[in-house]
Design a protein around this motif. Sequence first.
Motif, PDB file in Angstrom:
ATOM      1  N   TYR A   8       0.814  -1.231   0.064  1.00  0.00           N
ATOM      2  CA  TYR A   8      -0.237   0.039  -0.047  1.00  0.00           C
ATOM      3  C   TYR A   8       0.786   1.291  -0.044  1.00  0.00           C
ATOM      4  CZ  TYR A   8       0.471  -1.102   4.795  1.00  0.00           C
ATOM      5  OH  TYR A   8       1.043  -1.779   6.151  1.00  0.00           O
ATOM      6  N   GLN A  11       0.837   4.552  -4.018  1.00  0.00           N
ATOM      7  CA  GLN A  11      -0.438   4.817  -4.398  1.00  0.00           C
ATOM      8  C   GLN A  11      -0.736   6.378  -4.502  1.00  0.00           C
ATOM      9  OE1 GLN A  11      -3.125   1.322  -2.585  1.00  0.00           O
ATOM     10  NE2 GLN A  11      -2.956   2.941  -0.945  1.00  0.00           N
ATOM     11  N   THR A  55      -5.789  18.883   1.358  1.00  0.00           N
ATOM     12  CA  THR A  55      -7.183  18.228   1.451  1.00  0.00           C
ATOM     13  C   THR A  55      -7.340  17.945  -0.081  1.00  0.00           C
ATOM     14  OG1 THR A  55      -8.207  20.101   1.542  1.00  0.00           O
ATOM     15  CG2 THR A  55      -7.560  19.051   3.585  1.00  0.00           C
ATOM     16  N   LEU A  77     -18.359  17.098  -3.756  1.00  0.00           N
ATOM     17  CA  LEU A  77     -17.784  15.650  -3.957  1.00  0.00           C
ATOM     18  C   LEU A  77     -19.159  14.935  -4.430  1.00  0.00           C
ATOM     19  CD1 LEU A  77     -15.250  14.207  -1.607  1.00  0.00           C
ATOM     20  CD2 LEU A  77     -16.920  12.768  -2.822  1.00  0.00           C
TER      21      LEU A  77
ATOM     22  N   GLY B  12      -1.464   7.025   1.257  1.00  0.00           N
ATOM     23  CA  GLY B  12      -2.213   5.645   1.306  1.00  0.00           C
ATOM     24  C   GLY B  12      -3.622   6.039   1.532  1.00  0.00           C
ATOM     25  N   ILE B  13      -4.355   4.917   1.305  1.00  0.00           N
ATOM     26  CA  ILE B  13      -5.698   4.950   1.321  1.00  0.00           C
ATOM     27  C   ILE B  13      -6.353   4.111   2.585  1.00  0.00           C
ATOM     28  CG2 ILE B  13      -7.927   4.502   0.192  1.00  0.00           C
ATOM     29  CD1 ILE B  13      -5.914   4.573  -2.533  1.00  0.00           C
ATOM     30  N   HIS B  14      -7.073   4.831   3.327  1.00  0.00           N
ATOM     31  CA  HIS B  14      -7.752   3.911   4.451  1.00  0.00           C
ATOM     32  C   HIS B  14      -9.206   3.738   4.002  1.00  0.00           C
ATOM     33  CE1 HIS B  14      -5.380   5.322   8.426  1.00  0.00           C
ATOM     34  NE2 HIS B  14      -5.039   3.819   7.960  1.00  0.00           N
ATOM     35  N   VAL B  80     -15.439  11.019   1.932  1.00  0.00           N
ATOM     36  CA  VAL B  80     -14.055  11.129   1.905  1.00  0.00           C
ATOM     37  C   VAL B  80     -13.557  12.065   2.750  1.00  0.00           C
ATOM     38  CG1 VAL B  80     -12.126  11.480   0.296  1.00  0.00           C
ATOM     39  CG2 VAL B  80     -14.322  10.352  -0.735  1.00  0.00           C
ATOM     40  N   SER B  82      -9.895  13.655   3.967  1.00  0.00           N
ATOM     41  CA  SER B  82      -8.667  13.952   3.382  1.00  0.00           C
ATOM     42  C   SER B  82      -7.600  14.826   4.143  1.00  0.00           C
ATOM     43  CB  SER B  82      -8.627  14.370   1.974  1.00  0.00           C
ATOM     44  OG  SER B  82      -9.511  15.802   1.896  1.00  0.00           O
ATOM     45  N   ASN B  83      -7.962  15.193   5.471  1.00  0.00           N
ATOM     46  CA  ASN B  83      -7.026  16.121   6.104  1.00  0.00           C
ATOM     47  C   ASN B  83      -5.548  15.496   6.246  1.00  0.00           C
ATOM     48  OD1 ASN B  83      -5.567  17.167   8.307  1.00  0.00           O
ATOM     49  ND2 ASN B  83      -7.274  18.167   9.202  1.00  0.00           N
ATOM     50  N   ARG B  91       0.603  10.381   5.151  1.00  0.00           N
ATOM     51  CA  ARG B  91      -0.612  10.821   4.597  1.00  0.00           C
ATOM     52  C   ARG B  91      -1.582   9.777   4.164  1.00  0.00           C
ATOM     53  NH1 ARG B  91      -3.038  14.423   0.581  1.00  0.00           N
ATOM     54  NH2 ARG B  91      -4.938  14.220   1.129  1.00  0.00           N
ATOM     55  N   MET B  92      -2.719   9.404   4.938  1.00  0.00           N
ATOM     56  CA  MET B  92      -3.885   8.430   4.545  1.00  0.00           C
ATOM     57  C   MET B  92      -5.053   9.100   4.322  1.00  0.00           C
ATOM     58  SD  MET B  92      -2.199   5.436   4.954  1.00  0.00           S
ATOM     59  CE  MET B  92      -3.289   4.270   5.034  1.00  0.00           C
ATOM     60  N   LEU B  93      -5.423   9.115   2.901  1.00  0.00           N
ATOM     61  CA  LEU B  93      -6.978   9.439   2.535  1.00  0.00           C
ATOM     62  C   LEU B  93      -7.995   8.267   3.053  1.00  0.00           C
ATOM     63  CD1 LEU B  93      -8.255  11.576   0.139  1.00  0.00           C
ATOM     64  CD2 LEU B  93      -8.705   9.146  -0.723  1.00  0.00           C
ATOM     65  N   VAL B  95     -11.738   6.418   2.793  1.00  0.00           N
ATOM     66  CA  VAL B  95     -12.816   6.329   1.954  1.00  0.00           C
ATOM     67  C   VAL B  95     -13.787   5.665   2.993  1.00  0.00           C
ATOM     68  CG1 VAL B  95     -13.982   5.616   0.090  1.00  0.00           C
ATOM     69  CG2 VAL B  95     -11.581   6.370  -0.042  1.00  0.00           C
TER      70      VAL B  95
END
Lengths: 223, 223
Positions: A8, A11, A55, A77, B12-14, B80, B82-83, B91-93, B95
């Motif tokens: 991960y 990305q 953001t 969004l 990364g994406i959470h 979403v 995104s702070n 940094r983890m966005l 969803v």
Amino acid sequence: MDINNPLYSKQGIHLVNALFTVDRGKFKVLLIKRKNQPYKDKWILVGGACYNNETVENGMKREMQEKTGITGVDFQLFGVYSNPNRSPLMRMLAVAFISVIDCEKVKVLTQTQKTSDAEWFEIDKVKGLGYDHDEILADAVKYLKNNIFSSNILKNLFPHNFTLPLLHKASESILGKKIDRRNFRKKLLSTHIIEEDGILTQKGKKSAKLYKFCENDVENLKF
Amino acid sequence: MDINNPLYSKQGIHLVNALFTVDRGKFKVLLIKRKNQPYKDKWILVGGACYNNETVENGMKREMQEKTGITGVDFQLFGVYSNPNRSPLMRMLAVAFISVIDCEKVKVLTQTQKTSDAEWFEIDKVKGLGYDHDEILADAVKYLKNNIFSSNILKNLFPHNFTLPLLHKASESILGKKIDRRNFRKKLLSTHIIEEDGILTQKGKKSAKLYKFCENDVENLKF
DNA sequence: TGACAAATGCGTAAAAAATACGCATACTTT
DNA sequence: AAAGTATGCGTATTTTTTACGCATTTGTCA
């Protein structure tokens, strides 16, 4: 959380904005032409990559400025696109937004560091966009039609001093169907998303009342 | 797109799921306790990182299985987050999704590789979650209340063979207010999200009609 | 047993919202 | 002056939502 785990890391986040307008009765979307690979010379929706320290909303503002020169517009969004192969070089998640603006009031850059052209296209005539932007655009149109009356999402199209017949015609153009003129008026006035803002006296026409959108946030939509 | 550009790599994406249930009239959410830093020993919503090669939907399924053992439930994307500082290491966005399931029908793992506990909590009593999950949970509750009647989002709570009074009471628990019993019946039967599915004869009660949710997708919500 | 309560299902009356459409007024063009 | 168009307002009808009455089945309890 291991920040070097290859599962991960690497990305990225795409930010995409379906920028709509109504231009002399035509419902249009702003597209830009890519200068580089991937999708070199393809038309796509406005957007780009989100940086680590911003953001998605701030990144979207920056990208709009960089790719089109447009500033100061709101957006909403409406979706997330996560097919791992939607972008060829690396995994790019896309976060998608909608704006509706007045194409007469903005000067759109046709040449930027990463774009070789920019143009407003009639929605019906758009296809073959780069990435998965055909799908994103279709979803954006559907979302906009569903929410056109439940928010001030048209505020950037008509910031102030618009007449109800004008807003009526723009709404018909977006929805692609007729709306009874008198019921449209009643509906808009009964919800509290617009308020009176003066009187317009035009040569050759009966004088009309002016309105403006109330100062609520655009974001009190369904999402 | 330079995949090594530090501006937009190391992101990364959470994936986060607000898993709701109604347990003997109480509206509850499933929380898990983290085993490791960051937010060690803190309660959080179910979730984890999205891998490079999966959609957010598939990643969410995998994370639910890994962190709770729960499989086979639908969920609905609703936000979403995104702070850039919402996660301390990188940094983890995020969803965010919603599910509503039957806590009686699942066996929730209390120990996994990354969690030391799991428990259903009454919504009102939840605060001080790790990350920004207090905010995500609040938004999820609001979203669920707004959309409870416009989709089959409760399908996983009542897969089939439920009576209308049962669905009525669950809806009241979720919304936190009384709904007229007879109007609830009329409303549900006029929309076409449920259909008849037999008759229930119970000792001690008048026999009741059984219903099931129609086979539409959960995803035809507003989003 | 008979009175009562609880659960289920169906219906009707009133209120509110959405829709269809008549019409007056102001100003232009012919 | 007649006709046409744009603007604004109103009213009648239909549809949807809300409030609530009432019948039926079944169990409980005096």
